[in-house]
Each structure stands twice: as structure tokens, then as C-alpha cells.
Write a protein that holds these residues in place. Structure first.
Motif, PDB file in Angstrom:
ATOM      1  N   VAL A 233       0.823  -1.214   0.000  1.00 35.83           N
ATOM      2  CA  VAL A 233       0.000   0.000   0.000  1.00 35.83           C
ATOM      3  C   VAL A 233       0.856   1.262   0.000  1.00 35.83           C
ATOM      4  O   VAL A 233       0.510   2.254  -0.640  1.00 35.83           O
ATOM      5  CB  VAL A 233      -0.982  -0.012   1.193  1.00 35.83           C
ATOM      6  CG1 VAL A 233      -0.261  -0.068   2.528  1.00 35.83           C
ATOM      7  CG2 VAL A 233      -1.898   1.206   1.149  1.00 35.83           C
ATOM      8  N   GLU A 299      -5.300   3.911   6.081  1.00 37.37           N
ATOM      9  CA  GLU A 299      -5.225   3.195   4.807  1.00 37.37           C
ATOM     10  C   GLU A 299      -4.222   2.056   4.887  1.00 37.37           C
ATOM     11  O   GLU A 299      -4.492   0.929   4.463  1.00 37.37           O
ATOM     12  CB  GLU A 299      -4.838   4.175   3.705  1.00 37.37           C
ATOM     13  CG  GLU A 299      -4.647   3.564   2.332  1.00 37.37           C
ATOM     14  CD  GLU A 299      -4.115   4.574   1.341  1.00 37.37           C
ATOM     15  OE1 GLU A 299      -4.831   4.884   0.384  1.00 37.37           O
ATOM     16  OE2 GLU A 299      -2.970   5.047   1.505  1.00 37.37           O
ATOM     17  N   ARG A 300      -3.051   2.355   5.440  1.00 36.30           N
ATOM     18  CA  ARG A 300      -2.010   1.335   5.575  1.00 36.30           C
ATOM     19  C   ARG A 300      -2.487   0.175   6.426  1.00 36.30           C
ATOM     20  O   ARG A 300      -2.319  -1.000   6.071  1.00 36.30           O
ATOM     21  CB  ARG A 300      -0.765   1.958   6.205  1.00 36.30           C
ATOM     22  CG  ARG A 300       0.382   0.969   6.449  1.00 36.30           C
ATOM     23  CD  ARG A 300       1.383   1.523   7.437  1.00 36.30           C
ATOM     24  NE  ARG A 300       0.782   1.719   8.750  1.00 36.30           N
ATOM     25  CZ  ARG A 300       1.333   2.449   9.720  1.00 36.30           C
ATOM     26  NH1 ARG A 300       2.479   3.072   9.511  1.00 36.30           N
ATOM     27  NH2 ARG A 300       0.731   2.568  10.886  1.00 36.30           N
ATOM     28  N   ALA A 303      -5.007  -2.040   4.715  1.00 34.27           N
ATOM     29  CA  ALA A 303      -4.386  -2.834   3.660  1.00 34.27           C
ATOM     30  C   ALA A 303      -3.538  -3.966   4.226  1.00 34.27           C
ATOM     31  O   ALA A 303      -3.550  -5.085   3.704  1.00 34.27           O
ATOM     32  CB  ALA A 303      -3.533  -1.938   2.763  1.00 34.27           C
TER      33      ALA A 303
END
Length: 317
Positions: A233, A299-300, A303
């Protein structure tokens, strides 16, 4: 030279070379619904190519085939001219021998319609080295894939000294059209971008094994259970951007910059000049595209969890 502006008009691709990379390209193009004309002078080329495509097809089917995609759309031709003559795009994937590449690209150029871009899968040579014997070198580009080309989306595109910008632009547009993630390089760079990054990691791994500092299993585990989970990601730059907390890359470099001189690697560290610092900070801000540190962290984390679950599922299957 005339050029095709609508890459969606291409329905036939020629693949020259039917080894692991060439065969992977064949499988990818077939899965995207193209008619593929393949040529390889080896006497067992057709059988080898069929085995590569057959092995790749279950994964491609799981990913989703384009309308009309079929292994029956593959034709292995008896001559080079039969493969490239009807093609709207040519992908060369011959062995990594410079004299062979030079001669073969010249032959492909002579037999391919004048408005068709010719791309080489080379991982070791600059196009400037390979295009010297071609009559129309302006349409020759590097389209460097990663193995297997039917699964790994990255393609690095770059021209040579004699390549015209339109050919690079058209190659990049075509690769995007067939589902690839494209890096268009402004300049030729030995090893391209991704290979140089891979090579740095690989060399350090070899140093540690040679010196008895780590085992092969420890090195692989260090990546698969560590930074490798973040990289799908966020690449290394955004990863370190987040390591700076709310201060981002600027804080990370200001705080940890001196550690660049620590003897953690056998590769020489660049001087952390103010210009390099600013370029790294600005690059991370550009790549973040307005996303906050908190947003990038979320987000990381999402993912990484998805990757972990996917890998666990694949191992248990």
C-alpha cells in the motif's frame, strides 16, 4: 512517421520470444481479450508456450477474463514476419544478449507496419544500446515487466536516445489500456527503478548470509513479516513519511538523518543535503495528494490486515 492515437483500436499483439517472460506476456494479452501472434525460433516453442499459458490460466480466470478472452486466440507462427505483420503492438522478450537484441529488433522493425510501437522486455539493457541497427529506431521503447507479467502490474517504460516521445507516450497508454501500472521514466537508468531497489536489498541479504549474520529464512521472514506487509500500500518513501509521525518526512529526516551514516548497510549513503531533504519532503507531500498522516495510517492498516488475511487464506487453501 504516422502514429496510432487510439490504443483501444489494437486487437492483435505480437509476442516475440516464448520463454518465461514472453509466455507471461502472451497469457496476459490473451486474458485481456487480444488475438496473440507468437514467434520463437526454438523447436519446442509452441509446446513450452502452451504449458506457460495453461499454468497461468487458472489465476487469470480467478482475476476475471475480458470478454472474448480465450486460449484459442493464440497462434504460434512459423516466421517472424507472420507474427509482427498484422500486429498493432509488438512485445519482444528474447534472451538477454545485446547482439541478439540489436539484430532481432532490427528484423522486427523491418517487418512491422510503420505506425506500430515495438517494445522490449529487457531488464538489463538500455534502448540506446539496442536500437542502433534499426531503420526506424524512433518507435523502439523499453517496456520492462516483472515476473510473472500476467500477475504483476508494473511496467517501466523508457525510450532511447533515438526514440521519439510519441512512441513512449503510446506504449505507456497501451500498457495502461491492458491493465498495467506504468512508470514512464524520463531518462535511461541502468537496472531501471524497481530492479535497482530490489538489487540493493538483495546485495545486503547476500552480505549477511556470507558473513554468517543471518540465515536465509531469517532474511525472508524479516521482509514477509515486517516491511513487506506495508509495501503493497505504501512504498519505502511514504513508509518513512509515516515514521515521522505528524511531522512526516521532514521530522523523520531531521530526527533520523544522522543514522544514514550508521554502518547498517554495505551501500554508501548519500549526503543528506538540504536539497535532498526538501525533495524527499515535497515528494511525499505530492504522493500523499492531500491525504493526512492519520488517513494514510488508516489506509495502511486496513491494507496490511487485508494482505495478511489474503496470505493466510492462500496458505490454508
Amino acid at each position: 512517421m504516422p502514429k496510432r492515437t487510439d490504443v483501444s483500436a489494437v486487437d492483435t499483439v505480437a509476442c516475440v520470444g516464448a520463454g518465461v517472460i514472453g509466455g507471461g506476456w502472451v497469457a496476459h494479452f490473451l486474458a485481456k481479450g487480444f488475438r496473440v501472434l507468437a514467434y520463437d525460433p526454438a523447436p519446442d516453442a509452441a509446446g513450452r508456450l502452451a504449458r506457460i499459458v495453461d499454468a497461468a490460466w487458472p489465476a487469470l480466470t480467478a482475476l476475471g477474463l475480458a470478454e472474448g478472452a480465450s486460449r484459442d486466440n493464440l497462434t504460434v507462427t512459423a516466421t517472424l514476419a507472420e507474427a509482427v505483420g498484422p500486429a498493432g503492438f509488438v512485445q519482444e522478450s528474447a534472451p538477454e544478449k545485446l547482439d541478439l537484441k540489436q539484430e532481432l529488433l532490427a528484423e522486427i522493425d523491418a517487418a512491422t507496419p510503420s505506425d506500430v510501437v515495438i517494445a522490449s522486455s529487457t531488464s538489463g539493457y538500455a534502448m540506446s544500446e539496442m536500437q542502433v541497427a534499426a531503420a526506424a529506431p524512433e518507435r523502439l521503447v523499453v517496456g520492462h515487466p516483472f515476473n510473472p507479467p500476467y500477475l504483476i502490474p508494473l511496467v517501466e517504460v523508457v525510450g532511447g536516445r533515438l526514440t521519439e516521445p510519441w512512441a513512449v507516450e503510446e506504449a505507456a497508454a497501451f500498457y495502461r489500456h491492458v491493465g498495467k501500472s506504468v512508470i514512464t521514466m524520463a531518462d535511461e537508468l541502468p537496472g531501471f527503478i524497481a530492479n535497482r531497489l530490489q538489487e540493493a536489498l538483495w546485495r545486503e541479504a547476500l552480505h549477511m548470509v556470507a558473513n554468517g549474520e543471518a540465515t536465509v529464512e531469517q532474511i525472508d521472514t524479516a521482509i514477509t513479516e515486517g516491511p513487506g506487509l506495508r509495501w503493497p500500500v505504501h512504498g519505502p518513501c511514504l513508509t518513512f513519511h509515516l515514521a515521522g509521525g505528524e511531522g512526516g518526512m521532514a521530522h523523520m529526516l531531521d530526527h533520523f538523518g544522522p543514522s544514514l551514516k550508521s554502518p547498517w548497510t554495505r551501500l554508501d549513503a548519500p549526503e543528506l543535503t538540504a536539497e535532498l531533504r526538501d525533495r524527499m519532503v515535497e515528494g511525499c507531500e505530492d504522493e500523499a495528494g492531500g491525504r493526512s498522516i492519520a488517513g494514510l495510517v488508516a489506509e495502511r492498516d486496513r491494507a496490511i490486515i487485508a494482505v495478511q488475511r489474503a496470505v493466510e487464506g492462500a496458505r490454508d487453501a
